[in-house]
Design a protein around this motif. Structure first.
Motif, PDB file in Angstrom:
ATOM      1  N   ILE A 143      -7.793   2.992  -2.058  1.00 20.59           N
ATOM      2  CA  ILE A 143      -6.487   2.629  -1.508  1.00 20.59           C
ATOM      3  C   ILE A 143      -5.557   2.400  -2.689  1.00 20.59           C
ATOM      4  O   ILE A 143      -5.883   1.635  -3.601  1.00 20.59           O
ATOM      5  CB  ILE A 143      -6.577   1.356  -0.653  1.00 20.59           C
ATOM      6  N   TYR A 196      -2.134   1.007  -4.421  1.00 20.29           N
ATOM      7  CA  TYR A 196      -1.175  -0.076  -4.264  1.00 20.29           C
ATOM      8  C   TYR A 196      -0.065   0.044  -5.299  1.00 20.29           C
ATOM      9  O   TYR A 196      -0.225   0.678  -6.337  1.00 20.29           O
ATOM     10  CB  TYR A 196      -1.862  -1.434  -4.459  1.00 20.29           C
ATOM     11  N   THR A 249      -1.871  -6.982   0.940  1.00 17.60           N
ATOM     12  CA  THR A 249      -0.425  -6.844   1.149  1.00 17.60           C
ATOM     13  C   THR A 249       0.197  -8.049   1.837  1.00 17.60           C
ATOM     14  O   THR A 249       1.415  -8.177   1.851  1.00 17.60           O
ATOM     15  CB  THR A 249      -0.094  -5.581   1.970  1.00 17.60           C
ATOM     16  N   ARG A 255       0.854  -1.183   0.000  1.00 11.35           N
ATOM     17  CA  ARG A 255       0.000   0.000   0.000  1.00 11.35           C
ATOM     18  C   ARG A 255       0.889   1.231   0.000  1.00 11.35           C
ATOM     19  O   ARG A 255       1.902   1.271   0.692  1.00 11.35           O
ATOM     20  CB  ARG A 255      -0.897   0.016   1.228  1.00 11.35           C
TER      21      ARG A 255
END
Length: 63
Positions: free
Chosen positions: A48, A50, A16, A7
């Motif tokens: 979010i 990544y 993750t 992340r």
């Protein structure tokens, strides 16, 4: 070579915690999660972010 999804904010989650044997498998997981989001549908403040990186720690322990 192994790959890991991280992340951007440095936090950990279910995504993750996984390790992948190739880049394509990691990419496919992110595509499965975010592939249906259209630019006009996205609330970018809630997404979010990544990144896919080489998991060098894992490689060193395996050799």
């Amino acid at each position: 070579m192994n790959y890991k999804i991280i992340r951007i904010d440095g936090k950990e989650d279910d995504v993750t915690s996984q390790t992948f044997s190739n880049f394509a498998d990691a990419y496919d997981l992110l595509d499965k999660i975010y592939g249906d989001i259209c630019c006009s549908d996205a609330d970018y403040g809630d997404i979010i972010y990544y990144d896919i990186i080489e998991d060098k720690k894992r490689e060193k322990t395996n050799t």
